[in-house]
Design a protein around this motif. Structure first.
Motif, PDB file in Angstrom:
ATOM      1  N   VAL A 143       0.883  -1.053  -0.001  1.00 16.54           N
ATOM      2  CA  VAL A 143       0.007   0.128  -0.160  1.00 16.54           C
ATOM      3  C   VAL A 143       0.725   1.271  -0.003  1.00 16.54           C
ATOM      4  CG1 VAL A 143      -1.829   1.442   1.276  1.00 16.54           C
ATOM      5  CG2 VAL A 143      -2.043  -1.020   1.130  1.00 16.54           C
ATOM      6  N   GLU A 144       0.651   2.039  -0.946  1.00 22.94           N
ATOM      7  CA  GLU A 144       1.346   3.269  -1.019  1.00 22.94           C
ATOM      8  C   GLU A 144       0.544   4.674  -1.078  1.00 22.94           C
ATOM      9  OE1 GLU A 144       4.890   3.576  -3.524  1.00 22.94           O
ATOM     10  OE2 GLU A 144       4.561   1.720  -4.117  1.00 22.94           O
ATOM     11  N   TYR A 145       0.899   5.604  -0.316  1.00 21.08           N
ATOM     12  CA  TYR A 145       0.009   6.802  -0.167  1.00 21.08           C
ATOM     13  C   TYR A 145       0.207   7.540  -1.677  1.00 21.08           C
ATOM     14  CZ  TYR A 145      -0.128   6.279   4.861  1.00 21.08           C
ATOM     15  OH  TYR A 145      -0.188   5.909   6.135  1.00 21.08           O
ATOM     16  N   VAL A 146      -1.000   7.924  -2.017  1.00 21.70           N
ATOM     17  CA  VAL A 146      -1.004   8.558  -3.376  1.00 21.70           C
ATOM     18  C   VAL A 146      -0.319  10.015  -3.357  1.00 21.70           C
ATOM     19  CG1 VAL A 146      -2.518   9.467  -5.229  1.00 21.70           C
ATOM     20  CG2 VAL A 146      -2.971   7.491  -4.129  1.00 21.70           C
ATOM     21  N   HIS A 147      -0.402  10.681  -2.520  1.00 22.84           N
ATOM     22  CA  HIS A 147       0.232  12.148  -2.281  1.00 22.84           C
ATOM     23  C   HIS A 147       1.722  11.939  -2.371  1.00 22.84           C
ATOM     24  CE1 HIS A 147       0.211  11.182   2.118  1.00 22.84           C
ATOM     25  NE2 HIS A 147       1.203  12.081   2.158  1.00 22.84           N
ATOM     26  N   ARG A 148       2.218  10.949  -1.596  1.00 21.39           N
ATOM     27  CA  ARG A 148       3.543  10.808  -1.921  1.00 21.39           C
ATOM     28  C   ARG A 148       4.115  10.220  -3.214  1.00 21.39           C
ATOM     29  NH1 ARG A 148       6.651  10.370   2.744  1.00 21.39           N
ATOM     30  NH2 ARG A 148       8.183   9.116   1.781  1.00 21.39           N
TER      31      ARG A 148
ATOM     32  N   VAL B 256       5.459  13.890   3.713  1.00 21.13           N
ATOM     33  CA  VAL B 256       4.938  14.818   2.818  1.00 21.13           C
ATOM     34  C   VAL B 256       3.756  15.485   3.471  1.00 21.13           C
ATOM     35  CG1 VAL B 256       4.023  15.032   0.535  1.00 21.13           C
ATOM     36  CG2 VAL B 256       5.872  13.629   0.700  1.00 21.13           C
ATOM     37  N   ASP B 257       3.928  16.625   3.785  1.00 25.89           N
ATOM     38  CA  ASP B 257       2.807  17.159   4.451  1.00 25.89           C
ATOM     39  C   ASP B 257       1.954  17.829   3.541  1.00 25.89           C
ATOM     40  OD1 ASP B 257       1.387  18.427   6.647  1.00 25.89           O
ATOM     41  OD2 ASP B 257       3.158  19.830   7.038  1.00 25.89           O
ATOM     42  N   HIS B 258       0.491  17.995   3.865  1.00 21.26           N
ATOM     43  CA  HIS B 258      -0.434  18.331   3.252  1.00 21.26           C
ATOM     44  C   HIS B 258      -0.702  19.802   3.899  1.00 21.26           C
ATOM     45  CE1 HIS B 258      -1.760  14.280   2.470  1.00 21.26           C
ATOM     46  NE2 HIS B 258      -1.927  14.888   1.277  1.00 21.26           N
ATOM     47  N   LEU B 259      -0.192  20.815   3.195  1.00 16.20           N
ATOM     48  CA  LEU B 259      -0.433  22.309   3.676  1.00 16.20           C
ATOM     49  C   LEU B 259      -2.045  22.639   4.005  1.00 16.20           C
ATOM     50  CD1 LEU B 259       2.239  24.391   1.867  1.00 16.20           C
ATOM     51  CD2 LEU B 259       2.411  23.694   4.123  1.00 16.20           C
ATOM     52  N   CYS B 260      -2.690  21.917   3.251  1.00 16.42           N
ATOM     53  CA  CYS B 260      -4.346  22.281   3.269  1.00 16.42           C
ATOM     54  C   CYS B 260      -4.832  21.288   4.226  1.00 16.42           C
ATOM     55  CB  CYS B 260      -4.860  21.849   1.870  1.00 16.42           C
ATOM     56  SG  CYS B 260      -4.478  20.205   1.264  1.00 16.42           S
ATOM     57  N   ARG B 261      -4.203  20.368   4.979  1.00 17.61           N
ATOM     58  CA  ARG B 261      -4.746  19.376   6.027  1.00 17.61           C
ATOM     59  C   ARG B 261      -5.621  18.768   5.401  1.00 17.61           C
ATOM     60  NH1 ARG B 261      -0.465  19.599   8.215  1.00 17.61           N
ATOM     61  NH2 ARG B 261      -1.233  18.258   9.750  1.00 17.61           N
TER      62      ARG B 261
END
Length: 97
Positions: free
Chosen positions: A29-34, A49-54
């Motif tokens: 399983v991999e995170y799509v944002h990464r 990898v941080d989501h600035l938008c939260r």
């Protein structure tokens, strides 16, 4: 991918139990944002990898930054940080004058 409220590009596929966009890649399983960040040249090298938008399902590159796990946690727990980033995101998305 069309932008949603806040300018996020929302992943509409599978998500983890914690709400992150995810895919299965070669049994893992991999995170799509990464994957998006890496695919477009962001240097991750073990960083968070941080989501600035939260928004955990956002995959918009301008909403993603790398930082340490500790920094990501500190940002998430800081009301002042969230308020400042919300204002910045609104300005980036043309929602404020």
């Amino acid at each position: 991918m069309p932008a949603s409220e806040g300018g996020c590009w929302v992943w509409t596929g599978a998500t983890t139990d914690r709400g992150y966009g995810a895919i299965r890649n070669r049994g893992k399983v991999e995170y799509v944002h990464r994957l998006m960040a890496e695919g477009y040249g962001m240097k991750i090298d073990g960083a968070t990898v941080d989501h600035l938008c939260r928004n955990r399902v956002c995959v918009r590159l301008s909403h993603l930054v790398t930082c340490s796990r500790e920094e990501n946690t500190r940002r998430g727990n800081s009301a002042a940080w969230r308020a400042a980033v919300t204002e910045l995101m609104d300005e980036m998305n043309g929602e404020r004058n």
